[in-house]
Scaffold this active site. Structure first.
Site, mmCIF file in Angstrom:
data_model
loop_
_atom_site.group_PDB
_atom_site.id
_atom_site.type_symbol
_atom_site.label_atom_id
_atom_site.label_comp_id
_atom_site.label_asym_id
_atom_site.label_seq_id
_atom_site.Cartn_x
_atom_site.Cartn_y
_atom_site.Cartn_z
ATOM 1 N N ARG A 186 14.785 -9.294 -23.196
ATOM 2 C CA ARG A 186 15.603 -9.640 -24.140
ATOM 3 C C ARG A 186 15.896 -11.069 -24.451
ATOM 4 O O ARG A 186 15.713 -11.885 -23.296
ATOM 5 C CB ARG A 186 16.755 -8.870 -24.122
ATOM 6 C CG ARG A 186 16.700 -7.405 -24.034
ATOM 7 C CD ARG A 186 17.971 -6.634 -23.759
ATOM 8 N NE ARG A 186 17.892 -5.195 -23.783
ATOM 9 C CZ ARG A 186 17.364 -4.698 -22.496
ATOM 10 N NH1 ARG A 186 17.431 -5.172 -21.445
ATOM 11 N NH2 ARG A 186 17.398 -3.160 -22.454
ATOM 12 N N LYS A 212 21.687 -5.958 -19.837
ATOM 13 C CA LYS A 212 22.334 -5.377 -21.066
ATOM 14 C C LYS A 212 22.815 -4.059 -20.647
ATOM 15 O O LYS A 212 24.268 -3.864 -21.054
ATOM 16 C CB LYS A 212 21.487 -5.449 -22.222
ATOM 17 C CG LYS A 212 22.191 -4.590 -23.496
ATOM 18 C CD LYS A 212 21.221 -4.418 -24.668
ATOM 19 C CE LYS A 212 21.836 -3.673 -25.871
ATOM 20 N NZ LYS A 212 20.861 -3.402 -26.931
ATOM 21 N N HIS A 242 13.977 -9.866 -31.873
ATOM 22 C CA HIS A 242 13.732 -9.064 -30.925
ATOM 23 C C HIS A 242 12.688 -7.796 -31.298
ATOM 24 O O HIS A 242 12.234 -7.077 -30.344
ATOM 25 C CB HIS A 242 15.153 -8.019 -31.381
ATOM 26 C CG HIS A 242 15.166 -6.745 -30.358
ATOM 27 N ND1 HIS A 242 15.677 -6.932 -28.982
ATOM 28 C CD2 HIS A 242 15.462 -5.575 -30.545
ATOM 29 C CE1 HIS A 242 15.894 -6.012 -28.455
ATOM 30 N NE2 HIS A 242 15.703 -4.896 -29.314
ATOM 31 N N ARG A 281 10.173 -8.090 -28.436
ATOM 32 C CA ARG A 281 10.099 -7.071 -27.328
ATOM 33 C C ARG A 281 9.617 -5.726 -27.792
ATOM 34 O O ARG A 281 8.828 -5.021 -26.752
ATOM 35 C CB ARG A 281 11.616 -6.735 -27.389
ATOM 36 C CG ARG A 281 12.178 -5.797 -26.065
ATOM 37 C CD ARG A 281 13.359 -5.974 -25.655
ATOM 38 N NE ARG A 281 14.073 -4.720 -25.170
ATOM 39 C CZ ARG A 281 13.847 -4.528 -23.739
ATOM 40 N NH1 ARG A 281 13.028 -5.398 -23.000
ATOM 41 N NH2 ARG A 281 14.367 -3.265 -23.165
ATOM 42 N N HIS A 337 14.615 -0.190 -19.239
ATOM 43 C CA HIS A 337 15.230 0.887 -19.933
ATOM 44 C C HIS A 337 15.698 1.918 -18.897
ATOM 45 O O HIS A 337 14.779 2.679 -18.193
ATOM 46 C CB HIS A 337 14.209 1.570 -20.964
ATOM 47 C CG HIS A 337 13.787 0.905 -22.203
ATOM 48 N ND1 HIS A 337 12.960 -0.187 -22.289
ATOM 49 C CD2 HIS A 337 14.759 0.721 -23.281
ATOM 50 C CE1 HIS A 337 12.729 -0.643 -23.423
ATOM 51 N NE2 HIS A 337 13.941 -0.070 -24.166
ATOM 52 N N TYR A 354 10.418 1.412 -28.830
ATOM 53 C CA TYR A 354 9.674 0.102 -28.737
ATOM 54 C C TYR A 354 8.334 0.590 -28.247
ATOM 55 O O TYR A 354 7.371 -0.450 -28.590
ATOM 56 C CB TYR A 354 10.237 -0.467 -27.375
ATOM 57 C CG TYR A 354 11.650 -1.022 -27.462
ATOM 58 C CD1 TYR A 354 11.996 -2.220 -27.908
ATOM 59 C CD2 TYR A 354 12.566 0.040 -27.061
ATOM 60 C CE1 TYR A 354 13.296 -2.593 -27.978
ATOM 61 C CE2 TYR A 354 14.104 -0.416 -27.141
ATOM 62 C CZ TYR A 354 14.382 -1.709 -27.654
ATOM 63 O OH TYR A 354 15.516 -2.064 -27.661
#
Length: 310
Positions: A168, A193, A262, A265, A288, A297
């Site tokens: 990120r 995150k 983003h 990503r 994740h 994604y």
């Protein structure tokens, strides 16, 4: 009520306005959050609203319901939810820690907008080349003279590392040299995150990019580059790339339009999925915690899947 022991003093809540509460919240609560910079911006939005002049005791769910409906005409539902979350947390903090026990949280009485803004943006053919060219520090003008094109020497490696690692933007900007282990081809991320530390493997190209950057023993890899500066510089680069595409005679209206940082990503995870078909390994690289989130994604091409199934 006093005799029965159920009297609640409402003077403080009637005296404190929302803007006063927001200032107190910004000073005491926001600095302790990882997303402090983003929350400061949301607080600024609220301070500019007419509701900020009202006292906490006078604010009702209907006030924020009307605000929600008007705000949805200006920004995405996800933004509205985040802005309402600030107010909701503020009321909870005021009730639990500021001695305003009588306050009711008005956000709990309204519907939050539903969010279905998962993006599936990938590169179109040739789009990456135009983008990277726009990130070069210098380019020739029509008279053959050299002129400044990209204000930051760090923006191009930032974009390239995003495409190579699927990290990120915030993780890249927070990356420190003492956490980069080029010999082992990994970078340690102590804070991410989702709140968990993780170690990101580096491709050969990612290692090469880091080796070409000015190296220090300690400190941030992208020293002095703020999230907002990186965002604005990237947006300008996409705009320049679109201009170069049109100048070259390109006529695809979707090329280099609505291409967010983003999205890099998304693109990186999709590319990694071709090398790491094991979804557990893919999640370990992308960070994740829930593999179901990879659906946002991981976008394999139908043509490639057709070849696999025979």
């Amino acid at each position: 009520e006093i005799i029965r022991g159920v009297f609640i003093k409402r003077t403080d809540a009637e005296r404190m306005t929302l803007v006063d509460a927001l200032s107190k919240y910004e000073l005491e609560i926001t600095p302790n959050k990882r997303g402090a910079a983003q929350e400061v911006h949301r607080i600024k939005v609220w301070k500019g609203n007419k509701l900020a002049k009202k006292s906490l005791a006078s604010l009702r769910g209907v006030d924020f319901a009307k605000w929600r409906d008007n705000r949805l005409k200006e920004v995405a539902p996800a933004t509205v939810r985040l802005e309402l979350a600030v107010i909701s947390n503020l009321f909870n903090i005021a009730r639990k820690e500021w001695g305003l026990e009588e306050l009711q949280n008005p956000i709990e009485a309204i519907r939050l907008p539903s969010v279905s803004n998962a993006r599936t943006r990938l590169f179109y053919v040739g789009e990456e080349l135009y983008l990277l060219a726009a990130l070069d520090a210098y380019e020739r003008d029509a008279q053959g003279r050299w002129g400044k094109a990209c204000r930051s020497d760090y923006l191009k490696p930032l974009v390239q590392l995003a495409l190579e690692t699927a990290m990120r933007r915030g993780e890249l900007l927070a990356m420190r040299w003492e956490d980069v282990r080029l010999k082992d081809r990994v970078v340690d991320l102590p804070i991410t995150k989702n709140g968990y530390a993780r170690t990101v493997p580096l491709s050969s190209k990612a290692v090469e990019l880091l080796m070409c950057m000015p190296r220090r023993l300690y400190g941030k890899v992208f020293e002095g580059v703020s999230a907002n500066a990186a965002k604005l510089a990237y947006m300008r680069a996409v705009k320049r790339a679109r201009g170069a595409y049109e100048k070259a005679g390109g006529d695809n209206p979707r090329m280099l339009v609505d291409l967010h940082f983003h999205d890099l990503r998304h693109i990186a995870v999709t590319r990694l999925a071709e090398k790491l078909p094991n979804i557990v390994e893919l999640a370990a690289v992308s960070g994740h915690s829930d593999v179901r989130m990879l659906k946002r994604y991981y976008h394999p091409k139908a043509e490639a899947l057709a070849l696999k199934i025979g």
